[in-house]
Design a protein around this motif. Structure first.
Motif, short mmCIF file in Angstrom:
data_model
loop_
_atom_site.label_atom_id
_atom_site.label_comp_id
_atom_site.label_asym_id
_atom_site.label_seq_id
_atom_site.Cartn_x
_atom_site.Cartn_y
_atom_site.Cartn_z
N ILE A 1 10.56 25.53 5.76
CA ILE A 1 11.38 24.64 6.60
C ILE A 1 12.01 24.92 8.04
N ARG A 2 11.41 26.09 9.05
CA ARG A 2 11.94 24.91 10.08
C ARG A 2 10.79 23.96 10.70
N GLY A 3 9.46 24.26 10.10
CA GLY A 3 8.54 23.28 9.97
C GLY A 3 8.58 21.69 9.98
N LEU A 4 8.96 21.78 9.07
CA LEU A 4 9.64 20.02 8.41
C LEU A 4 10.25 19.77 8.51
N GLU A 5 11.86 20.60 9.48
CA GLU A 5 12.80 19.89 10.58
C GLU A 5 12.18 19.44 11.63
N GLU A 6 11.34 20.53 12.29
CA GLU A 6 10.62 20.16 13.60
C GLU A 6 9.73 18.73 12.86
N ARG A 7 8.64 18.54 12.27
CA ARG A 7 8.54 17.36 11.74
C ARG A 7 9.29 16.50 12.18
N LEU A 8 9.99 16.68 11.07
CA LEU A 8 11.03 15.37 10.48
C LEU A 8 11.89 15.14 12.11
N MET B 1 0.70 -1.01 0.00
CA MET B 1 0.42 -0.06 -0.39
C MET B 1 1.15 1.03 -0.18
N ARG B 2 0.36 2.05 -1.29
CA ARG B 2 1.29 3.33 -0.69
C ARG B 2 1.78 4.46 0.72
N ARG B 3 1.96 4.95 1.00
CA ARG B 3 2.26 5.46 1.73
C ARG B 3 1.76 7.02 1.71
N MET B 4 0.57 7.34 2.34
CA MET B 4 0.38 8.95 2.20
C MET B 4 1.26 9.33 2.54
N ILE B 5 1.27 10.96 2.13
CA ILE B 5 1.49 12.24 2.09
C ILE B 5 1.28 13.54 2.56
N HIS B 6 1.12 14.48 3.58
CA HIS B 6 0.21 15.34 3.57
C HIS B 6 0.12 16.10 2.75
N PRO B 7 -0.44 16.93 2.28
CA PRO B 7 -0.27 18.08 0.94
C PRO B 7 0.78 19.05 1.51
N SER B 8 -0.05 19.40 2.75
CA SER B 8 1.57 20.89 3.27
C SER B 8 2.54 20.52 3.33
N GLU B 9 3.50 19.19 2.83
CA GLU B 9 4.67 18.49 2.58
C GLU B 9 5.43 18.68 1.98
N PHE B 10 4.53 18.64 0.64
CA PHE B 10 4.87 18.54 -0.86
C PHE B 10 5.54 19.74 -0.84
N GLY B 11 4.48 21.34 -0.06
CA GLY B 11 5.22 22.46 -0.31
C GLY B 11 6.48 22.46 1.02
N ALA B 12 6.60 21.81 1.00
CA ALA B 12 7.74 22.06 2.50
C ALA B 12 8.76 22.13 1.42
N LEU B 13 8.42 19.92 0.83
CA LEU B 13 9.91 19.55 0.43
C LEU B 13 10.60 20.52 -0.92
N ARG B 14 9.67 21.04 -1.41
CA ARG B 14 9.66 21.89 -2.81
C ARG B 14 9.98 23.66 -2.60
N ALA B 15 10.06 23.73 -1.08
CA ALA B 15 10.82 24.82 -0.60
C ALA B 15 12.03 24.03 -0.43
N PHE B 16 12.40 23.18 0.66
CA PHE B 16 14.10 22.73 1.04
C PHE B 16 14.67 22.82 -0.64
N ALA B 17 13.87 21.96 -0.79
CA ALA B 17 14.77 21.24 -2.61
C ALA B 17 14.88 23.02 -3.60
N ALA B 18 14.71 23.67 -3.59
CA ALA B 18 14.79 25.75 -4.02
C ALA B 18 15.95 25.48 -3.05
#
Length: 303
Positions: free
Chosen positions: A43-50, A1-18
């Motif tokens: 980015i700070r929110g992504l780091e906190e979640r990870l 089964m595919r693991r689901m990614i929260h929609p907000s994390e797409f934006g955070a990952l795109r921001a991190f890559a940029a």
């Protein structure tokens, strides 16, 4: 089964890559069209979640941590792939492409589809028309068709229907030799005493009852005879050979009338009725390929 990614994390990952690519919050923010403070919060929110730091920040530079380097190696190809997929979707919207499944009766295909095939292929080389030609009455949506061409009385109520051509008239017809031997019917009821060539809708158990019009109402006559077929071409040939009386579309036998090979019968009881329609299910966003096929057929249809 595919693991689901929260929609907000797409934006955070795109921001991190940029930020990782630009090595600068200000340049990444400009690229993404957001403010530097909003980007920093993402980015700070992504780091906190990870639960791990991804970037080293100073007043003058930005660099990746070991964890950030590992994450970028995983997400950068995926982001590039998503960007490519989105661009393909935009391109498909600009240039119609893909397969369109169309179902229509034999007579409708000959009249409305076959003539436009060269134009369709030339104007839209990336469209594949998957054309099913038979006289069965099918559930278009349930059978996986994008559209169909059929006579008005057979269109489902929830379909969009575009008129193609004019009305249709069906006539009882017979060869002069048959009429010389068996006589000419004077009313539709007289057909019960004649040998009739009957037609059956493909997939239906019994033959079609011939329909006539009198005093504002339609009525049907269940004729009998020596032949039942699902082929209208066979009906024409059998009528020409004097096998019996056939019930056919007027347009299919006008040449035989002109040559004296067939005679129209009971014309006072035979009136035109709504002819062919191009029909398709209602939809908010129509695929460009389907729109191209519909517009091409509709524009070329004779009035």
């Amino acid at each position: 089964m595919r693991r689901m990614i929260h929609p907000s994390e797409f934006g955070a990952l795109r921001a991190f890559a940029a930020v990782a690519e630009q090595r600068s919050f200000s340049r990444a923010a400009e690229q993404l069209g957001v403010s530097s403070s909003a980007l920093s919060q993402l980015i700070r929110g992504l780091e906190e979640r990870l639960g791990i730091r991804l970037l080293h920040r100073t007043t003058r530079s930005v660099s990746l941590t070991e964890a950030g380097t590992a994450l970028l190696a995983e997400v950068a190809p995926a982001i590039d792939s998503l960007a490519g997929a989105l661009e393909q979707a935009r391109s498909a919207a600009r240039q119609p492409t893909g397969t369109v499944r169309l179902h229509c009766f034999h007579a409708a295909a000959d009249r409305f589809v076959v003539p436009i095939l060269p134009k369709l292929a030339c104007a839209f080389p990336d469209i594949t028309l998957d054309l099913t030609i038979d006289d069965m009455v099918v559930d278009l949506v349930g059978s996986g068709y994008d559209a169909g061409i059929r006579i008005g009385e057979l269109i489902e109520r929830d379909m969009v229907a575009l008129r193609l051509g004019g009305d249709i008239r069906q006539l009882a017809v017979a060869a002069p030799a048959y009429l010389a031997e068996h006589g000419v019917p004077q009313t539709p009821k007289d057909l019960l005493q004649h040998r009739c060539i009957r037609w059956r809708w493909p997939g239906q158990p019994g033959p079609y009852a011939w329909e006539f019009f009198e005093k504002g109402h339609w009525f049907s006559v269940a004729v009998e005879g020596p032949l039942i077929t699902t082929s209208r071409a066979v009906m024409v040939d059998a009528a020409l050979a004097g096998v019996g009386i056939a019930f056919l579309k007027e347009e299919s036998v006008v040449d035989a009338f002109a040559r004296g090979e067939l005679v129209p019968l009971l014309t006072d009881w035979s009136v035109p009725f709504p002819g062919y329609y191009l029909c398709y299910p209602q939809q908010r966003q129509m695929a460009p390929a389907l729109r191209a096929v519909i517009d091409t057929i509709h524009a070329a249809a004779p009035n």
